[in-house]
Write a protein that holds these residues in place. Structure first.
Motif, PDB file in Angstrom:
ATOM      1  N   LEU A 172       3.873 -13.395  -1.603  1.00 52.43           N
ATOM      2  CA  LEU A 172       4.297 -12.484  -2.660  1.00 52.43           C
ATOM      3  C   LEU A 172       3.144 -11.734  -3.311  1.00 52.43           C
ATOM      4  O   LEU A 172       3.363 -10.692  -3.922  1.00 52.43           O
ATOM      5  CB  LEU A 172       5.062 -13.259  -3.736  1.00 52.43           C
ATOM      6  N   ILE A 173       1.936 -12.236  -3.208  1.00 52.62           N
ATOM      7  CA  ILE A 173       0.831 -11.623  -3.937  1.00 52.62           C
ATOM      8  C   ILE A 173      -0.192 -11.003  -2.997  1.00 52.62           C
ATOM      9  O   ILE A 173      -0.756  -9.947  -3.286  1.00 52.62           O
ATOM     10  CB  ILE A 173       0.158 -12.674  -4.851  1.00 52.62           C
ATOM     11  N   ALA A 174      -0.449 -11.649  -1.856  1.00 56.57           N
ATOM     12  CA  ALA A 174      -1.476 -11.127  -0.948  1.00 56.57           C
ATOM     13  C   ALA A 174      -1.153  -9.714  -0.491  1.00 56.57           C
ATOM     14  O   ALA A 174      -2.057  -8.883  -0.324  1.00 56.57           O
ATOM     15  CB  ALA A 174      -1.616 -12.053   0.262  1.00 56.57           C
ATOM     16  N   HIS A 175       0.135  -9.414  -0.310  1.00 61.66           N
ATOM     17  CA  HIS A 175       0.514  -8.066   0.121  1.00 61.66           C
ATOM     18  C   HIS A 175       0.215  -7.037  -0.963  1.00 61.66           C
ATOM     19  O   HIS A 175      -0.238  -5.932  -0.678  1.00 61.66           O
ATOM     20  CB  HIS A 175       1.993  -8.050   0.490  1.00 61.66           C
ATOM     21  N   GLU A 176       0.480  -7.406  -2.208  1.00 58.87           N
ATOM     22  CA  GLU A 176       0.172  -6.495  -3.309  1.00 58.87           C
ATOM     23  C   GLU A 176      -1.334  -6.273  -3.408  1.00 58.87           C
ATOM     24  O   GLU A 176      -1.801  -5.148  -3.603  1.00 58.87           O
ATOM     25  CB  GLU A 176       0.693  -7.074  -4.627  1.00 58.87           C
ATOM     26  N   VAL A 177      -2.099  -7.343  -3.283  1.00 57.22           N
ATOM     27  CA  VAL A 177      -3.555  -7.230  -3.391  1.00 57.22           C
ATOM     28  C   VAL A 177      -4.114  -6.384  -2.252  1.00 57.22           C
ATOM     29  O   VAL A 177      -5.036  -5.576  -2.449  1.00 57.22           O
ATOM     30  CB  VAL A 177      -4.199  -8.634  -3.407  1.00 57.22           C
ATOM     31  N   THR A 178      -3.561  -6.561  -1.050  1.00 62.77           N
ATOM     32  CA  THR A 178      -4.010  -5.737   0.075  1.00 62.77           C
ATOM     33  C   THR A 178      -3.771  -4.258  -0.207  1.00 62.77           C
ATOM     34  O   THR A 178      -4.644  -3.409   0.039  1.00 62.77           O
ATOM     35  CB  THR A 178      -3.277  -6.149   1.361  1.00 62.77           C
ATOM     36  N   GLY A 179      -2.597  -3.936  -0.734  1.00 63.33           N
ATOM     37  CA  GLY A 179      -2.310  -2.546  -1.096  1.00 63.33           C
ATOM     38  C   GLY A 179      -3.251  -2.021  -2.163  1.00 63.33           C
ATOM     39  O   GLY A 179      -3.678  -0.859  -2.115  1.00 63.33           O
ATOM     40  N   ILE A 180      -3.597  -2.872  -3.139  1.00 56.90           N
ATOM     41  CA  ILE A 180      -4.521  -2.453  -4.196  1.00 56.90           C
ATOM     42  C   ILE A 180      -5.887  -2.111  -3.617  1.00 56.90           C
ATOM     43  O   ILE A 180      -6.504  -1.108  -3.979  1.00 56.90           O
ATOM     44  CB  ILE A 180      -4.637  -3.572  -5.255  1.00 56.90           C
ATOM     45  N   PRO A 241       5.173  -3.824   1.922  1.00 58.42           N
ATOM     46  CA  PRO A 241       3.811  -4.016   2.368  1.00 58.42           C
ATOM     47  C   PRO A 241       2.916  -2.822   2.127  1.00 58.42           C
ATOM     48  O   PRO A 241       1.710  -2.960   2.064  1.00 58.42           O
ATOM     49  CB  PRO A 241       3.970  -4.295   3.867  1.00 58.42           C
ATOM     50  N   GLY A 242       3.477  -1.636   2.022  1.00 60.46           N
ATOM     51  CA  GLY A 242       2.653  -0.443   1.881  1.00 60.46           C
ATOM     52  C   GLY A 242       2.154  -0.274   0.474  1.00 60.46           C
ATOM     53  O   GLY A 242       2.790  -0.691  -0.492  1.00 60.46           O
ATOM     54  N   PRO A 243       1.024   0.385   0.286  1.00 62.27           N
ATOM     55  CA  PRO A 243       0.481   0.605  -1.041  1.00 62.27           C
ATOM     56  C   PRO A 243       1.302   1.569  -1.859  1.00 62.27           C
ATOM     57  O   PRO A 243       1.171   1.625  -3.063  1.00 62.27           O
ATOM     58  CB  PRO A 243      -0.916   1.173  -0.752  1.00 62.27           C
ATOM     59  N   GLY A 244       2.183   2.315  -1.202  1.00 64.65           N
ATOM     60  CA  GLY A 244       3.002   3.254  -1.939  1.00 64.65           C
ATOM     61  C   GLY A 244       4.262   2.653  -2.497  1.00 64.65           C
ATOM     62  O   GLY A 244       5.081   3.360  -3.081  1.00 64.65           O
ATOM     63  N   ALA A 245       4.477   1.353  -2.310  1.00 60.81           N
ATOM     64  CA  ALA A 245       5.690   0.725  -2.808  1.00 60.81           C
ATOM     65  C   ALA A 245       5.651   0.697  -4.321  1.00 60.81           C
ATOM     66  O   ALA A 245       4.784   0.094  -4.912  1.00 60.81           O
ATOM     67  CB  ALA A 245       5.822  -0.684  -2.252  1.00 60.81           C
ATOM     68  N   VAL A 350      -9.552  -4.049   5.359  1.00 59.51           N
ATOM     69  CA  VAL A 350     -10.148  -4.467   4.092  1.00 59.51           C
ATOM     70  C   VAL A 350     -10.766  -5.847   4.170  1.00 59.51           C
ATOM     71  O   VAL A 350     -11.245  -6.362   3.171  1.00 59.51           O
ATOM     72  CB  VAL A 350      -9.082  -4.444   2.975  1.00 59.51           C
ATOM     73  N   GLY A 351     -10.743  -6.485   5.338  1.00 63.60           N
ATOM     74  CA  GLY A 351     -11.385  -7.787   5.421  1.00 63.60           C
ATOM     75  C   GLY A 351     -10.621  -8.726   6.317  1.00 63.60           C
ATOM     76  O   GLY A 351      -9.559  -8.419   6.850  1.00 63.60           O
TER      77      GLY A 351
END
Length: 402
Positions: A172-180, A241-245, A350-351
């Motif tokens: 739930l959080i890693a996807h948001e952080v990846t987008g950030i 998953p996308g940063p535009g969500a 990103v890593g």
């Protein structure tokens, strides 16, 4: 009720003491009972309140040995001292942790067996006491085993809770952080003020969602609330998953939701779905989770502009005799649903990851009787292949889908 049962050993103490006082067994026996009760009973009560500690019980053995010595002088079997001895033996066996405890058990057991031998027909009473001592030690061993089992269960439950929290944090959080991170990189490399403003706004939205998830997870952990992360019954939500969500979307309930996931990734991703309509409901949430994790990993490892191809299709399988006999699935819904997520060679993401997401996916897919494979492509890039039965067999042992 259970707490009351653990104190039932106290009931015989006043009864036996009153009986021996009433029949006039002699001053030495009564004095021995007084010593045994005065020394042993408080220690036993304290040991009952704090089980697992044997140090003070060894002092109770000294008092009981004094009571047994006076009973031997009176050439009479002391029921009070015997009962307290059996209780101490059981508690010592349950909590024994060293040589002193074992020596105390042996000395007290031998003293109780030898004491009746000074009586007439003492061998018969000694045999009876021997049987009671064996029973008391057996009870202590059983309680010791139960304590160890309880500790192991608690350790297992703690480890399971840690894994659940780690899985939720990742899902739930890693996807948001990846987008950030992706948005921050794009904003840092761009000279357009409008793009930076848009990226910062989306970063704020993603950060807010991640913070809400962390607060919810901490709140659930404090209240002892378990969230059901079973793929067959998942009813929660996950972020795109996308940063535009910009908003949270429900877990996928059909093909269109998968298309929306791919569309949110970007124009470089395409999806092809060729499946029958008779796909069991528990399958879609698992496919959704596999797709979300796969697209996030593509963005993390390969980059946001790498081409991605997603295909969802069916492979027919031959119905087994057991499936037909149990009428678990009809011929029209038997088969395997295969989802393949393939990405080309990217310029870098990103890593690196930790492998937690892929392990979590394997668990989710295996719950429905499927399997997942991931690895590099021969010409470069990466692919993830998930295979799930169209109609997962119901597990009668747990009542959940497998």
């Amino acid at each position: 009720m259970r707490r009351l049962l653990t104190w039932l050993w106290l009931i015989p103490v006043p009864l036996t003491f009153a009986l021996e006082l009433f029949i006039g067994s002699g001053w030495s026996l009564i004095l021995g009972n007084v010593i045994a009760v005065a020394v042993g009973l408080p220690i036993l009560i304290r040991a009952q309140l704090r089980p697992g500690r044997s140090a003070r019980l060894e002092w109770a053995v000294l008092g009981l040995l004094g009571g047994l010595a006076l009973a031997a002088v009176a050439a009479t079997l002391s029921l009070t001292t015997l009962w307290l001895s059996l209780t101490v033996l059981a508690m010592l066996t349950r909590a024994s942790s060293g040589r002193m405890s074992i020596a105390s058990i042996v000395v007290l057991a031998v003293a109780n067996i030898v004491c009746p031998l000074v009586m007439a027909d003492g061998a018969t009473f000694a045999l009876m006491v021997f049987a009671l001592i064996i029973a008391a030690i057996a009870i202590g061993l059983m309680l010791r085993s139960n304590d160890r089992t309880l500790i192991e269960r608690q350790a297992t439950a703690t480890e399971a809770e840690r894994r659940r929290i780690a899985t939720e944090l990742h899902d739930l959080i890693a996807h948001e952080v990846t987008g950030i991170v992706v948005l921050a990189q794009a904003a840092g490399r761009s000279d357009s003020p409008d793009l930076r403003t848009t990226a910062l706004a989306k970063i704020e939205d993603s950060g807010t969602r991640a913070l809400e998830e962390i607060r919810r997870l901490v709140s659930d952990a404090r209240s002892g609330k378990r969230t059901d992360d079973s793929p067959a019954t998942a009813a929660g939500t996950v972020s795109d998953p996308g940063p535009g969500a910009a908003s949270r979307t429900p877990i996928a309930s059909g093909p269109q939701a998968l298309r929306d996931r791919v569309a949110a990734f970007g124009k470089s991703a395409t999806i092809t779905i060729d499946t029958p309509t008779e796909v069991a409901a528990p399958v879609w949430p698992v496919l959704d989770r596999v797709l979300v994790e796969s697209l996030t990993n593509v963005r993390r490892h390969a980059g946001a502009d790498v081409p991605v191809t997603v295909t969802v299709m069916t492979e027919p399988t031959t119905p087994t005799v057991s499936a037909v006999a149990e009428n678990l699935a009809g011929p029209d819904v038997l088969g395997t649903l295969v989802m393949t997520v393939t990405n080309g060679v990217g310029s870098g993401g990103v890593g690196a990851g930790s492998g937690t997401g892929l392990n979590s996916l394997r668990v989710r897919v295996s719950h429905l009787g499927g399997r997942i494979e991931a690895g590099p492509e021969p010409g470069g890039g990466w692919s993830v292949v998930a295979r799930l039965p169209l109609n997962p067999v119901n597990d009668h042992r747990t009542g959940e889908s497998r």
